[in-house]
Design an enzyme around this catalytic site. Structure first.
Site, PDB file in Angstrom:
ATOM      1  N   GLU A 175     -13.630  16.080 -11.628  1.00  0.00           N
ATOM      2  CA  GLU A 175     -14.544  15.014 -11.190  1.00  0.00           C
ATOM      3  C   GLU A 175     -15.028  15.364  -9.780  1.00  0.00           C
ATOM      4  O   GLU A 175     -14.218  15.755  -8.927  1.00  0.00           O
ATOM      5  CB  GLU A 175     -13.822  13.667 -11.187  1.00  0.00           C
ATOM      6  N   ASP A 227     -17.291  21.318 -10.118  1.00  0.00           N
ATOM      7  CA  ASP A 227     -18.062  21.368 -11.366  1.00  0.00           C
ATOM      8  C   ASP A 227     -17.181  21.906 -12.494  1.00  0.00           C
ATOM      9  O   ASP A 227     -16.648  23.019 -12.410  1.00  0.00           O
ATOM     10  CB  ASP A 227     -19.287  22.261 -11.162  1.00  0.00           C
ATOM     11  N   ASP A 272     -22.599  10.476 -19.267  1.00  0.00           N
ATOM     12  CA  ASP A 272     -23.904   9.847 -19.073  1.00  0.00           C
ATOM     13  C   ASP A 272     -24.787  10.104 -20.289  1.00  0.00           C
ATOM     14  O   ASP A 272     -25.003  11.250 -20.660  1.00  0.00           O
ATOM     15  CB  ASP A 272     -24.559  10.432 -17.815  1.00  0.00           C
ATOM     16  N   PHE A 281     -15.221  -1.900 -19.033  1.00  0.00           N
ATOM     17  CA  PHE A 281     -16.626  -1.766 -19.412  1.00  0.00           C
ATOM     18  C   PHE A 281     -16.768  -1.759 -20.936  1.00  0.00           C
ATOM     19  O   PHE A 281     -17.680  -2.355 -21.492  1.00  0.00           O
ATOM     20  CB  PHE A 281     -17.211  -0.488 -18.815  1.00  0.00           C
TER      21      PHE A 281
END
Length: 257
Positions: A114, A141, A164, A237
């Site tokens: 992360e 990365d 995402d 979430f």
């Protein structure tokens, strides 16, 4: 939550669905009209404020649990202080699910990538509060970590939860789950090792299923999507999305022998 490409549980709203979608009928390396970028990148940087508690966690626990990136094969036994099955997680957001999984699977080692500093601080804080010892973090990365630190056949599992979704079609090429990355991950799994992805965005779920199905080294563990494995918790979430009638899709593939 972080908006990195590899974010854990973004608040994107998938279309309501009462049952899991069936597998796409079209076969190939990627869904029609979706190309992948020439250079794979596992994240998009965003601004964020590190809290006082997260900063203190960096100070207290960073030296032990954050590994330096080095373009050389990782000595996992030395890094974790023991020999155990190694699971790579790409993008853990604020670390809620990561800490839970590490707690319920104490016999496994979790190497977690992360770049979002508040997220790394948050996971370090959870590590300290929960007394976890089987997590190591690379604030780098993930693609470079895979390319330079993880040789073929070293991983027992890979977790990619709620990356995402890049909702707009013109941005689909930015999605993390693309054939080149999946090929890299499949090559680094041991025979029988698994790749577990989850998303709350149905079009991305269908892309995940199609891309993973097209990778010759991988085999689906289910006929399409799989029930949520018991080790993956429902995040706040995800619970909110489920209350609103949104769907969540898991895919779990294993490396062929």
């Amino acid at each position: 939550m972080t908006e990195l490409t590899t974010a854990s549980a973004p608040a994107s709203a998938a279309p309501a669905a009462s049952t899991a979608p069936t597998a796409p009928t079209a076969q190939g390396s990627a869904p029609a009209g979706v190309t992948h970028p020439k250079t794979i990148k596992s994240f998009v940087r965003r601004a964020g404020r590190t809290t006082t508690g997260q900063a203190k966690a960096f100070e207290d626990f960073g030296p032990r649990f954050v590994l330096p990136y080095t373009p050389a094969p990782l000595d996992a036994t030395a890094a974790f202080g023991r020999s155990a099955p190694l699971v790579l997680e790409i993008g853990f957001g604020m670390g809620e699910a990561t800490a839970h999984i590490a707690r319920v699977r104490p016999d496994d080692n979790f190497l977690c990538c992360e770049v979002h500093e508040p997220g790394v601080g948050a996971l370090l804080k959870r590590i300290g509060e929960q007394g976890l010892t089987n997590i190591r973090i690379l604030q780098h990365d993930a693609v470079e970590v895979i390319d330079h630190m993880l040789p073929p056949g070293v991983l027992d599992g890979v977790h990619i939860f709620f990356p995402d979704p890049w909702h707009k079609k013109k941005h689909n090429k930015r999605r993390l789950i693309q054939p080149p990355l999946v090929a890299k991950l499949a090559a680094r799994l041991k025979p029988g090792g698994y790749l577990h992805c989850a998303t709350d965005w149905q079009p991305y779920a269908e892309q995940m299923l199609q891309v993973l199905s097209a990778e010759p080294l991988l085999q689906n563990t289910a006929d399409g999507f799989t029930p949520q494995p018991d080790y993956r918790p429902l995040t706040k979430f995800e619970n909110r999305g489920l209350r609103l009638g949104h769907g969540v899709w898991d895919v779990v593939f294993v490396r062929r022998n």
